[in-house]
Design an enzyme around this catalytic site. Structure first.
Site, PDB file in Angstrom:
ATOM      1  N   GLU A  49      50.105  40.701  30.852  1.00 19.44           N
ATOM      2  CA  GLU A  49      50.345  41.873  31.689  1.00 19.44           C
ATOM      3  C   GLU A  49      51.825  42.158  31.634  1.00 19.44           C
ATOM      4  O   GLU A  49      52.641  41.358  32.082  1.00 19.44           O
ATOM      5  CB  GLU A  49      49.945  41.593  33.143  1.00 19.44           C
ATOM      6  CG  GLU A  49      48.491  41.878  33.438  1.00 19.44           C
ATOM      7  CD  GLU A  49      48.183  41.666  34.911  1.00 19.44           C
ATOM      8  OE1 GLU A  49      46.996  41.434  35.208  1.00 19.44           O
ATOM      9  OE2 GLU A  49      49.100  41.708  35.744  1.00 19.44           O
ATOM     10  N   ASP A  60      54.110  45.710  45.632  1.00 20.21           N
ATOM     11  CA  ASP A  60      54.680  44.439  45.209  1.00 20.21           C
ATOM     12  C   ASP A  60      55.644  43.869  46.234  1.00 20.21           C
ATOM     13  O   ASP A  60      56.280  44.603  46.984  1.00 20.21           O
ATOM     14  CB  ASP A  60      55.431  44.633  43.883  1.00 20.21           C
ATOM     15  CG  ASP A  60      54.476  44.779  42.722  1.00 20.21           C
ATOM     16  OD1 ASP A  60      53.705  43.840  42.482  1.00 20.21           O
ATOM     17  OD2 ASP A  60      54.475  45.839  42.078  1.00 20.21           O
ATOM     18  N   TYR A 175      40.145  43.544  38.022  1.00 23.11           N
ATOM     19  CA  TYR A 175      41.200  42.720  38.599  1.00 23.11           C
ATOM     20  C   TYR A 175      40.924  42.624  40.092  1.00 23.11           C
ATOM     21  O   TYR A 175      41.075  43.616  40.813  1.00 23.11           O
ATOM     22  CB  TYR A 175      42.554  43.394  38.321  1.00 23.11           C
ATOM     23  CG  TYR A 175      43.792  42.611  38.712  1.00 23.11           C
ATOM     24  CD1 TYR A 175      43.950  42.056  39.980  1.00 23.11           C
ATOM     25  CD2 TYR A 175      44.847  42.467  37.814  1.00 23.11           C
ATOM     26  CE1 TYR A 175      45.089  41.362  40.326  1.00 23.11           C
ATOM     27  CE2 TYR A 175      46.005  41.785  38.155  1.00 23.11           C
ATOM     28  CZ  TYR A 175      46.115  41.232  39.419  1.00 23.11           C
ATOM     29  OH  TYR A 175      47.253  40.568  39.767  1.00 23.11           O
TER      30      TYR A 175
END
Lengths: 263, 410
Positions: A49, A60, A175
């Protein structure tokens, strides 16, 4: 069949779980980053990734945000990120690369132009955090049409009603975000994650990979044990942020991939 | 799209949250179900008389609405042209328009059973309004504020603390309003079950831009009625300052279909709209992009990286703008201009001296544009500007800019 599909088919044939590693392109600088990326397959990484730096990474934690800032400060851009992927492809034509980031740099580059350039650079799939199924016309559908996988995040808030919508235009793998929260924060707990992965697998044939909150070889093994694989990002990026050499970073990555592969 | 082909400018957004190409729902999957819940709850509330009764009661008895529409006689004389009215939203409880919207969102949060309220703030006005309403209803309140803004808006930080809120100084990124919004979103993504995100402006993912506009539209609705009472007709021009754009959208929205009313939004020009990007004029100096859940005009570089704005006014210091403004700009229904820090400071002083009103730096930008155009307009031309906040919070900033030593002055 993309490199991602081929990789998961081969892992399945060998009865192995996948280990996915995240690094930020251009962190701490372009050449060091390229050296690390080139070393990932040798450290047991099945899927790379590659983070696309963005000033405002809202999903994040501090680790990834700081990595993006380091990369941007060194002049990293979307164009240079694709260039980095292309240079990786000169030495490796089988390890899949998933570009992971936020939509604005892609939108700014122009979606069609981006898809052409990404394809030419050897990118296999995209994870774009701020594009939920409701915005599929933006990039997801054009990407699939261009032959790139569009990998979607499923989360603990993705309930039964919503899951089919999330899976609908997903390809490559799913994911699963193990926690409600940001990257690098809480710890993923295998006993919580297991039933969720089972729930998703009952609704799709795609591999389900788990990420967020996996920091150690032990966690990598435990989480991979209840899914088709595990992703580690912040723990690797942390070492890069501390100024560790590519060899030191890759040695740590090897322990993580050994963990996942032992599951 | 030619104007005469549109029946109404008031029908947006569509079901995807779009105003033309702008708006949308660009959020992570974790937040998507929360945003859909909020939309459903808001749609229910919108047509629920009980909801609006509660709003009207609190607007009247807690906020002090309707705010006056005031004829600024000496300012009009001084400028020597158009007749100038001010919509006095600085007289609201907490000193700005922000509370109009906060009340609506907190009542919604209570209806949804949420017990923890988070907010971002720039100048601190939205943070103060949120802390105030949370105190009134006994809700936990966490306000994210850029570390730089914590420094330059100390009085508001203290106010929020007095009101029982936790003020979290944001140091991620560059520690400004956009970073405060990032951190609020990170909080929300982490605390999905009990937390309501009270956004302070007409930006963010759908339904926020429409919802905040609807709550702020009380400004324009009142102004319309009051202008009829005062002059027997609508104004010729309405003017408001724009950071994210909520006070402006609140004034503009009820006038969008009154095609004889010209609409002007005033962005913060900082040191001037130039290549050095020392400004916050997203429409004048930016281009469309995606940030904080919506597509809108943004200050960004060639790579799509977001740039920091610059303005003397912390409340205008945001690299984006509400998506409905972007749409109104592109279709030409509203005109957007920019005013520099220096021009805003001049208007600040002019307003103090001629009207005995200390304006906030945000509406000082709107006033500066009024001062620019009024002298050349005929005396029967009516301008209505939104005095969206009072200047008490800004006296330290202004003193510094004017070279006044506050320590010696007392």
């Amino acid at each position: 069949m993309t490199r991602i599909d081929a990789k998961f088919a081969s892992l399945k044939a060998n009865g192995k779980k996948a280990f996915v590693a995240y690094v930020m392109a251009g962190d701490p600088d372009y050449e060091t980053s390229l050296e690390i990326v080139k070393g990932l397959p040798g450290a047991g990484v099945d899927v790379i990734e590659l983070g696309l730096p963005f000033t405002d990474p809202m999903a994040d934690g501090a680790t990834i945000q700081l990595a993006g800032q380091r990369a941007l400060a060194q002049g990293q851009t979307l164009v240079k990120t694709l260039e980095l992927a292309r240079r990786f492809r000169e030495t490796d034509d089988t390890t899949p690369i998933v570009l992971m980031g936020y939509y604005n740099p892609i939108f700014s580059h122009g979606v069609d132009r981006f898809l052409n350039d990404a394809k030419a650079a050897g990118i296999d799939g995209l994870i774009v955090v701020d594009l939920p199924p409701e915005e599929d016309d933006e990039l997801c559908r054009p990407a699939q049409a261009a032959g790139l996988n569009f990998i979607r995040l499923a989360t603990p808030t993705t309930d039964e009603k919503r899951l089919p919508k999330v899976l609908q235009n997903t390809s490559g793998f799913v994911y699963y975000v193990s926690i409600t929260g940001i990257t690098g924060a809480a710890n993923a707990v295998a006993t919580d994650v297991g039933p969720e992965v089972a729930r998703i697998k009952s609704a799709t044939d795609l591999p389900v990979i788990v990420g967020f909150g996996i920091k150690t070889p032990e966690a990598s093994q435990k989480i991979a044990g209840v899914a088709d694989g595990a992703v580690v990002g912040s723990a690797i990026v942390d070492l890069i942020g501390q100024g560790k050499s590519p060899a030191q970073v890759l040695a740590f990555v090897k322990t993580l991939s050994d963990g996942a592969h032992a599951a | 799209m030619p104007e005469d082909l549109i029946n109404s400018f008031m029908t947006g957004p569509d079901e995807t949250g779009r105003f033309g190409q702008f708006g949308g729902r660009f959020v992570s999957e974790t937040l998507m179900p929360l945003i859909l819940d909020l939309e459903a709850e808001y749609e229910k509330a919108k047509t629920d008389q009980n909801f609006w009764d509660e709003m009207d009661f609190l607007w009247k008895h807690y906020v002090g609405r309707p705010s006056p529409l005031y004829f600024a006689e000496r300012l009009t004389e001084r400028l020597g042209g158009a007749k100038i009215y001010m919509k006095r939203d600085e007289l609201n409880h907490t000193g700005a328009h922000k509370i109009n919207n906060v009340l609506g969102q907190i009542i919604l949060a209570r209806r949804m059973g949420k017990t923890r309220i988070i907010a971002e703030t720039g100048a601190g006005q939205h943070g103060v309004a949120t802390a105030t309403v949370c105190a009134k209803f006994g809700l936990k309140c966490i306000v994210y504020m850029g570390a730089h803004d914590v420094e330059r808006q100390k009085p508001n930080v203290f106010r929020m603390k007095l009101l029982g809120a936790d003020v979290v100084p944001v140091t991620s990124g560059r520690g400004t309003l956009k970073d405060a919004m990032n951190d609020a979103l990170r909080d929300w993504v982490t605390n999905v079950r009990d937390t309501f995100y009270c956004i302070g402006t007409v930006a963010g993912p759908h339904p926020y831009p429409a919802m905040v506009r609807d709550f702020q539209a009380i400004i324009g609705k009142e102004a319309k009625v009051q202008m009829q009472e005062a002059e027997g007709r609508l104004p010729d021009t309405i003017i408001a300052a724009i950071g994210g754009g909520s006070n402006a959208m609140g004034l503009f929205y009820p006038f969008l279909d009154d095609k004889d009313v010209s609409i002007i939004g005033v962005e913060a020009g900082g040191k001037g709209v130039n290549d050095k990007m020392e400004h916050c004029a997203s429409l004048t100096g930016g281009r469309p992009g995606v940030l904080h859940g919506n597509r809108t005009y943004l200050l960004q570089d060639d790579d799509g990286q977001i740039l920091e704005g610059f303005s003397i006014s912390a409340g205008l210091d945001y690299p984006g703008i509400g998506p409905e403004h972007s749409w109104l700009h592109d279709i030409g229904r509203a005109q957007y201009v920019s005013i520099t820090d220096v021009e805003a400071l001049d208007a600040f002083k002019l307003c103090c001296e001629t009207e005995g009103i200390i304006p906030a730096l945000e509406p000082s930008h709107a006033l500066a544009h009024v001062a620019k155009i009024a002298p050349d307009l005929p005396s029967d031309h009516i301008i209505c500007m939104n005095m969206c906040g009072r200047g008490d919070k800004d006296i330290f900033t202004v003193a510094k800019a004017l070279g006044w030593d506050m320590a010696e002055a007392d």
